[in-house]
Each structure stands twice: as structure tokens, then as C-alpha cells.
Design a protein around this motif. Sequence first.
Motif, PDB file in Angstrom:
ATOM      1  N   VAL A 136       0.852  -1.201   0.000  1.00  0.00           N
ATOM      2  CA  VAL A 136       0.000   0.000   0.000  1.00  0.00           C
ATOM      3  C   VAL A 136       0.887   1.249   0.000  1.00  0.00           C
ATOM      4  N   SER A 137       0.637   2.165  -0.931  1.00  0.00           N
ATOM      5  CA  SER A 137       1.440   3.387  -0.988  1.00  0.00           C
ATOM      6  C   SER A 137       0.932   4.388   0.045  1.00  0.00           C
ATOM      7  N   LYS A 138       1.800   5.303   0.429  1.00  0.00           N
ATOM      8  CA  LYS A 138       1.422   6.311   1.416  1.00  0.00           C
ATOM      9  C   LYS A 138       0.275   7.178   0.866  1.00  0.00           C
ATOM     10  N   ARG A 139       0.403   7.527  -0.394  1.00  0.00           N
ATOM     11  CA  ARG A 139      -0.625   8.377  -1.021  1.00  0.00           C
ATOM     12  C   ARG A 139      -1.969   7.647  -1.039  1.00  0.00           C
ATOM     13  N   GLY A 140      -1.923   6.401  -1.443  1.00  0.00           N
ATOM     14  CA  GLY A 140      -3.155   5.595  -1.498  1.00  0.00           C
ATOM     15  C   GLY A 140      -3.755   5.452  -0.110  1.00  0.00           C
ATOM     16  N   TYR A 141      -2.897   5.263   0.879  1.00  0.00           N
ATOM     17  CA  TYR A 141      -3.386   5.078   2.250  1.00  0.00           C
ATOM     18  C   TYR A 141      -4.101   6.341   2.732  1.00  0.00           C
ATOM     19  N   ILE A 142      -3.453   7.479   2.507  1.00  0.00           N
ATOM     20  CA  ILE A 142      -4.033   8.745   2.995  1.00  0.00           C
ATOM     21  C   ILE A 142      -5.396   8.982   2.335  1.00  0.00           C
ATOM     22  N   LEU A 143      -5.437   8.734   1.027  1.00  0.00           N
ATOM     23  CA  LEU A 143      -6.670   8.959   0.266  1.00  0.00           C
ATOM     24  C   LEU A 143      -7.794   8.048   0.755  1.00  0.00           C
ATOM     25  N   ILE A 144      -7.515   6.769   0.813  1.00  0.00           N
ATOM     26  CA  ILE A 144      -8.566   5.790   1.142  1.00  0.00           C
ATOM     27  C   ILE A 144      -8.970   5.881   2.614  1.00  0.00           C
ATOM     28  N   SER A 145      -7.970   6.006   3.489  1.00  0.00           N
ATOM     29  CA  SER A 145      -8.313   5.949   4.920  1.00  0.00           C
ATOM     30  C   SER A 145      -9.110   7.186   5.341  1.00  0.00           C
ATOM     31  N   GLY A 146      -8.827   8.324   4.697  1.00  0.00           N
ATOM     32  CA  GLY A 146      -9.583   9.536   5.018  1.00  0.00           C
ATOM     33  C   GLY A 146     -11.060   9.356   4.679  1.00  0.00           C
ATOM     34  N   ILE A 147     -11.308   8.819   3.480  1.00  0.00           N
ATOM     35  CA  ILE A 147     -12.700   8.590   3.045  1.00  0.00           C
ATOM     36  C   ILE A 147     -13.352   7.546   3.941  1.00  0.00           C
ATOM     37  N   ALA A 148     -12.604   6.465   4.209  1.00  0.00           N
ATOM     38  CA  ALA A 148     -13.169   5.366   5.012  1.00  0.00           C
ATOM     39  C   ALA A 148     -13.591   5.870   6.389  1.00  0.00           C
ATOM     40  N   LYS A 149     -12.723   6.629   7.014  1.00  0.00           N
ATOM     41  CA  LYS A 149     -13.019   7.119   8.370  1.00  0.00           C
ATOM     42  C   LYS A 149     -14.267   8.033   8.352  1.00  0.00           C
ATOM     43  N   THR A 150     -14.349   8.849   7.319  1.00  0.00           N
ATOM     44  CA  THR A 150     -15.484   9.778   7.231  1.00  0.00           C
ATOM     45  C   THR A 150     -16.815   9.037   7.090  1.00  0.00           C
ATOM     46  N   PHE A 151     -16.785   7.971   6.307  1.00  0.00           N
ATOM     47  CA  PHE A 151     -18.053   7.288   6.009  1.00  0.00           C
ATOM     48  C   PHE A 151     -18.251   5.981   6.784  1.00  0.00           C
ATOM     49  N   ALA A 152     -17.470   5.767   7.823  1.00  0.00           N
ATOM     50  CA  ALA A 152     -17.588   4.517   8.596  1.00  0.00           C
ATOM     51  C   ALA A 152     -18.995   4.352   9.151  1.00  0.00           C
ATOM     52  N   PRO A 153     -19.610   3.194   8.988  1.00  0.00           N
ATOM     53  CA  PRO A 153     -20.967   2.980   9.522  1.00  0.00           C
ATOM     54  C   PRO A 153     -21.006   3.179  11.032  1.00  0.00           C
ATOM     55  N   GLU A 154     -22.059   3.797  11.496  1.00  0.00           N
ATOM     56  CA  GLU A 154     -22.197   4.079  12.929  1.00  0.00           C
ATOM     57  C   GLU A 154     -22.171   2.807  13.771  1.00  0.00           C
ATOM     58  N   ARG A 155     -22.737   1.716  13.234  1.00  0.00           N
ATOM     59  CA  ARG A 155     -22.805   0.477  14.019  1.00  0.00           C
ATOM     60  C   ARG A 155     -21.403  -0.033  14.405  1.00  0.00           C
ATOM     61  N   LEU A 156     -20.382   0.323  13.575  1.00  0.00           N
ATOM     62  CA  LEU A 156     -19.027  -0.146  13.889  1.00  0.00           C
ATOM     63  C   LEU A 156     -18.414   0.639  15.050  1.00  0.00           C
ATOM     64  N   LYS A 157     -19.034   1.750  15.389  1.00  0.00           N
ATOM     65  CA  LYS A 157     -18.467   2.582  16.465  1.00  0.00           C
ATOM     66  C   LYS A 157     -19.079   2.241  17.822  1.00  0.00           C
ATOM     67  N   LYS A 158     -20.052   1.321  17.811  1.00  0.00           N
ATOM     68  CA  LYS A 158     -20.720   0.941  19.061  1.00  0.00           C
ATOM     69  C   LYS A 158     -20.203  -0.403  19.556  1.00  0.00           C
ATOM     70  N   ARG A 159     -20.433  -0.696  20.851  1.00  0.00           N
ATOM     71  CA  ARG A 159     -20.107  -2.018  21.369  1.00  0.00           C
ATOM     72  C   ARG A 159     -21.008  -3.046  20.697  1.00  0.00           C
ATOM     73  N   LEU A 160     -20.465  -4.206  20.412  1.00  0.00           N
ATOM     74  CA  LEU A 160     -21.267  -5.262  19.786  1.00  0.00           C
ATOM     75  C   LEU A 160     -22.330  -5.775  20.756  1.00  0.00           C
ATOM     76  N   ILE A 161     -21.949  -5.890  22.002  1.00  0.00           N
ATOM     77  CA  ILE A 161     -22.898  -6.336  23.019  1.00  0.00           C
ATOM     78  C   ILE A 161     -22.952  -5.251  24.081  1.00  0.00           C
ATOM     79  N   ASP A 162     -24.146  -4.738  24.333  1.00  0.00           N
ATOM     80  CA  ASP A 162     -24.298  -3.688  25.347  1.00  0.00           C
ATOM     81  C   ASP A 162     -24.068  -4.291  26.715  1.00  0.00           C
ATOM     82  N   GLU A 163     -22.941  -3.923  27.336  1.00  0.00           N
ATOM     83  CA  GLU A 163     -22.611  -4.541  28.615  1.00  0.00           C
ATOM     84  C   GLU A 163     -23.048  -3.678  29.790  1.00  0.00           C
ATOM     85  N   GLY A 164     -23.931  -2.726  29.491  1.00  0.00           N
ATOM     86  CA  GLY A 164     -24.551  -1.930  30.529  1.00  0.00           C
ATOM     87  C   GLY A 164     -23.581  -1.056  31.253  1.00  0.00           C
TER      88      GLY A 164
END
Length: 300
Positions: free
Chosen positions: A272-300
Motif C-alpha cells: 500500500v502506498s502512502k498516497r493511497g493510504y491517505i486517500l482511502i483511509s480519510g474517506i473510510a473514516k469519514t463514512f464509517a458505519p455508525e454500528r461499527l463505532k458501538k459495542r457489539l454487546i451492550d454490557e450496561g
Amino acid sequence: MKLLWLQGLACGGNTQSFLCAENPSVSEVLEGFEILFAPSITWDRYEEEVVFHVLKEEVELDVFILEGAVGDTRRICRRDFEDVVRELAHRARYVIALGNCAVFGNIPARYSREVKGLQFRFEKRGGFLGEGFTSRAGYPVINLSGCPAHPSWLSYVLLKILNGKRLELDDLGRPKELYAHLTHHGCTRNEYFEWKVEAEELGRKEGCLFYYFGCRGPMTHSSCNRILWNGVNSKTRAGMPCVGCTEYDFPRENMFKTEHAMGVPEELPLGVSKRGYILISGIAKTFAPERLKKRLIDEG
Ligand code: SF4
């Protein structure tokens, strides 16, 4: 087929790993072999006595396994251990370096220039036996790197040898079938990696461990996440970063930390090139699904 297994500068971890082999089990794998000596496997004979007879009687040796690095070690049969290893390696049809110390020198080699792997010293070819060494069957040292090597990797090689099948090796002398994939392949955290969602702490079910916790999965060759350990788990599945233990640069400093330069990991996934990484990871982080930012199991 006669098999002899010795330990150089080793902790015994590869022996312990192999003793956990299942499907096939240790006894099933070794059924077709006459085990002259193997630590923790042969219990009714002394190593020195066996080696003495092998050397004196010029016993035909089919498989010689060395676990641990070579150099600066002990004496056996009133000779330097290194001399004995050299003679056995030249006499054997197949020579297997088992574990990262036997392959690359690894931890013991960090403390002495005299210590080497059988055919490498870290990334440098040659090692103890020399670059041009081939065993009687025409192979270089068959390298099974890893700290420790997965038990199935040794089983795979021994059964191939027993059944007269050809082994395809990579540039580091490792069987391609076992080391062509990356540890990253098969990790249950791939979706988090793709969307750049980092784990918040070790041991959690959620998040990828590449961005801050130093995971080497995308640049380490192993089948750990495809065949798993004990058939059930792997480091990364359990929430611990891959530490890259099958590669020549293991162990490194600060293994649980990703070093960054200007916000970009200093080492990127293989290819993976540095340029490719910066480009892709920036977009990925911006559009990451909300469900991935939550705990898989709500442990209260
Ligand atoms: S934890 Fe490691 S192996 Fe798993 S997806 Fe992330 S980088 Fe890949």
C-alpha cells in the motif's frame, strides 16, 4: 523414516506448540517415523547417547529438526554443539528449522553476533549453514518461522515428506502453502480495518488493532487467522495485536504501539502506498458505519 530433533538456543516453545497438534494429532503425524530423539516426545533415551550412535554408526538420517538458534551453546558427545549440527544437517535428507530462533536467530541473535539461524541471520542469507547449503533431498533448510510455529505447520511438512510430495518454498525458505497469506487474511476485524475504526482497548471484541496498537497482521505472513490456534482462536480475534512473529524483524521494540509520522502509520500494509493510504483511509473514516463505532454487546 528416521527423525532426530535437537534444541539449540531455545525456550522449548516449539516443542510445546507441537505437542498441542490436533487433526492430526502428534501420534498420528509421527506414526510413519522412527523418532530417534525428540524433546518431551521420546522419554526412554538420552539425547547424548542417541546422537553419539547416530554420529558413530553413521545412521541414515531422513529428517533433522533443529529448534532454537545456533552458536555460543553447549557441548554434546565431547564436541561443540555447532559441529554436531553441521554434520547432522549434511547427513539428513531434509533439514527443518523450527521456530523463529532456528530460522532467523531471533531473540538469542540480538545478544551475540555469533548466534545465527540455520540459513539466515535476521534478513541476511547464509546463517550457520551458508547460503548454498542444500540437504540430500535437494532442499535448502525448510524454514518454519514463528514464535512458536503453529503445530499444523510442522505436521504439514512432515506429512508431505512422508508421502513423497514436493514442497514449494518462498524466498525465505518457508512453505508457500503455509506462508503465502497474511495474518490479516481471515481476521474477524477486517471490516473495522477497512473503515478505519480502531480498537479502544486490548481484549475488546470491537475495532482493528492496526492504527494504534501496532498490529502487524497486514505485513506478516502466516495462516494464523485461517487455521486458528487450538482450532478456535487467534491473537487478533482475541483482541491482541499480531506481533509479526513469523518475520525476520521479530521481536521489535514497542510491539503494542503503532508509530506515526504526520498522522500516518510509519509502516503500511504490504504493497500500500502512502498516497493511497491517505486517500482511502480519510474517506473510510469519514463514512464509517455508525454500528461499527458501538459495542457489539451492550454490557450496561
Ligand atoms: S486486528 Fe490486525 S489482523 Fe485484524 S484486521 Fe486489524 S490489522 Fe488486520
